[in-house]
Design a protein around this motif. Structure first.
Motif, PDB file in Angstrom:
ATOM      1  N   PRO A  14       0.849  -1.200   0.000  1.00  0.00           N
ATOM      2  CA  PRO A  14       0.000   0.000   0.000  1.00  0.00           C
ATOM      3  C   PRO A  14       0.882   1.247   0.000  1.00  0.00           C
ATOM      4  O   PRO A  14       2.070   1.182   0.353  1.00  0.00           O
ATOM      5  CB  PRO A  14      -0.763  -0.131   1.316  1.00  0.00           C
ATOM      6  N   ASN A 115      -5.569   0.818  -7.165  1.00  0.00           N
ATOM      7  CA  ASN A 115      -5.442   0.628  -5.724  1.00  0.00           C
ATOM      8  C   ASN A 115      -5.981  -0.747  -5.373  1.00  0.00           C
ATOM      9  O   ASN A 115      -6.665  -1.375  -6.175  1.00  0.00           O
ATOM     10  CB  ASN A 115      -6.219   1.696  -4.956  1.00  0.00           C
ATOM     11  N   HIS A 116      -5.690  -1.198  -4.198  1.00  0.00           N
ATOM     12  CA  HIS A 116      -6.074  -2.563  -3.809  1.00  0.00           C
ATOM     13  C   HIS A 116      -7.500  -2.563  -3.257  1.00  0.00           C
ATOM     14  O   HIS A 116      -7.753  -3.062  -2.152  1.00  0.00           O
ATOM     15  CB  HIS A 116      -5.078  -3.091  -2.775  1.00  0.00           C
TER      16      HIS A 116
END
Length: 429
Positions: A14, A115-116
């Protein structure tokens, strides 16, 4: 019969940067390293660029770039950090994709949603932006359009499939537990594989449905990874012994089938060296032994798909309330929005009832800000949402000339200096 092998590594971190200074501050828990990115770099990302293969006397017989031999995706937020903080490792990753293109005709690298986030839980606009940003980031770094995309937690639903197809994605990787039923493309009866029994050694075709009826085109091809073998790599001790690792890969091949088979696994890339010390060495050794001793051809998904297109179609599980499924939650995608019961320690008395109000609060904030963005953005942009999709060009390159070019493409008119600042603030929001 032909034996093919593909090992996929999902590499992701992240964004740990303090957004005010755009640098990662010291993280004491990562000691003796400055932060966790730096620690994992030294334990995993860098060693996989120069993985040592040793003999029975622990003498180095070869040094290889593992990224040249495996399928992989790197999260864009991790690649941006590597580009700045570890340029040599970054170059090895890009070079590995070029080498696989030369060797196989298809690159080892695949894209990732930017993004995750769990795509099935995103609204349509956010889902589209995540896919577009992931594609554009990939194109800038690898110099080609991606044919595939890694979905965080392999979370998928029908709307996600349609969005991927819309933006040119040809295939994805899922867990076998996400398949509902299969049948021959030529027709016939469906076979229920909801218990995870789908044959993972072949690709499948997934068709979009309209009003319950299958649409012949477009479609998305899907590979399902060998869950048992992937779990043994991630959570077992296969990486303790390269010979045993290679032998276990061979056991996943079915000698009774005369067709070409793809033994494929998917794990966190950080397994090889960070979660499992010297795992990069076991990976390099096992790949070498799998080809020399067991006759495997090491390939990637794109090359295998081109040579052996699907002969079967698959219907995916809809998940509870048709919200979709993932590999890591037995309750569809509830792990990221509800007190679904998934927990590490089943004896622990705590619960996760906080998830639902947290998800609802964040969705409320998103919707309030989206309304503000849309109303204010119409004063600056021809199409505020198209401008947001295009904003990845600035995230990747914040030079003044890039911003000027962006505004010339997207702005409703020539903006004053103050208006430009407000417009960019809206996009940052």
């Amino acid at each position: 019969m032909t034996k093919y092998l593909c090992i996929h590594g999902h590499f992701y971190q992240p964004p740990r940067e303090n957004p005010w200074i755009e640098e990662i501050e010291r993280q004491d828990s990562a000691a003796p390293f400055h932060d966790w990115n730096e620690r994992i770099l030294k334990e995993c990302y860098e060693p996989n660029c120069h993985a040592r293969i040793v003999d029975g006397h622990n003498r180095i017989t070869d040094i290889v770039n593992n990224y040249e031999q495996i399928s992989f995706n790197f999260g864009p937020t991790l690649l941006s950090w590597l580009e700045k903080k570890a340029p040599d490792v970054y170059r090895h990753i890009l070079a590995a994709d070029r080498e696989s293109m030369r060797r196989l005709g298809y690159g080892n690298a695949i894209a990732q949603a930017y993004n995750h986030i769990i795509l099935p839980l995103a609204n349509d606009r956010d889902k589209e932006t995540q896919i577009i940003w992931g594609i554009e980031d990939f194109k800038r770094r690898f110099g080609r359009a991606p044919r595939a995309m890694w979905l965080p937690e392999t979370a998928v639903n029908e709307e996600t499939v349609e969005a991927l197809i819309k933006h040119g994605i040809s295939w994805i990787i899922l867990s076998p537990t996400q398949a509902q039923s299969v049948r021959k493309l030529s027709g016939g009866s469906w076979k229920n594989v909801a218990d995870g029994s789908i044959d993972t050694t072949r690709p499948y075709r997934c068709f979009v449905k309209k009003d319950g009826a299958k649409v012949p085109r477009p479609y998305l091809d899907i590979f399902f990874f060998n869950a048992a073998l992937s779990g043994e790599i991630s959570f077992g001790n296969l990486l303790d012994d390269g010979d045993r690792f290679a032998e276990r890969l061979n056991q996943a091949f079915n000698p009774g089938e005369q067709r070409a088979q793809l033994v494929n696994v998917a794990t966190d890339g950080e397994t090889y060296g960070h979660h499992r010390k010297f795992g990069e060495m076991a990976l390099a050794y096992a790949l070498r032994k799998a080809t020399q001793r067991h006759g495997f051809t090491v390939t990637n998904y794109g090359a295998f798909l081109a040579q052996f297109p699907p002969e079967w179609e698959v219907a995916l599980k809809p998940g509870p309330h048709h919200e979709g499924t993932s590999w890591s939650c037995a309750h569809g995608v509830s792990r990221w929005k509800d007190d679904c019961g998934c927990k590490v320690n089943w004896q622990s008395p705590w619960n996760q009832r906080w998830r639902k109000p947290l998800r609802e609060a964040l969705n409320l904030l998103r919707d309030k800000l989206a309304a503000l963005f849309a109303s204010r953005g119409t004063g600056f942009f021809q199409d505020p949402w198209a401008a947001r999709n295009d904003y990845i060009s600035i995230i990747m390159d914040r030079r003044a000339e890039t911003i000027a070019c962006f505004l010339s493409r997207t702005a409703l008119r020539t903006l004053t200096r103050e208006e430009q600042i407000d417009a960019l603030k809206l996009l940052e929001m």
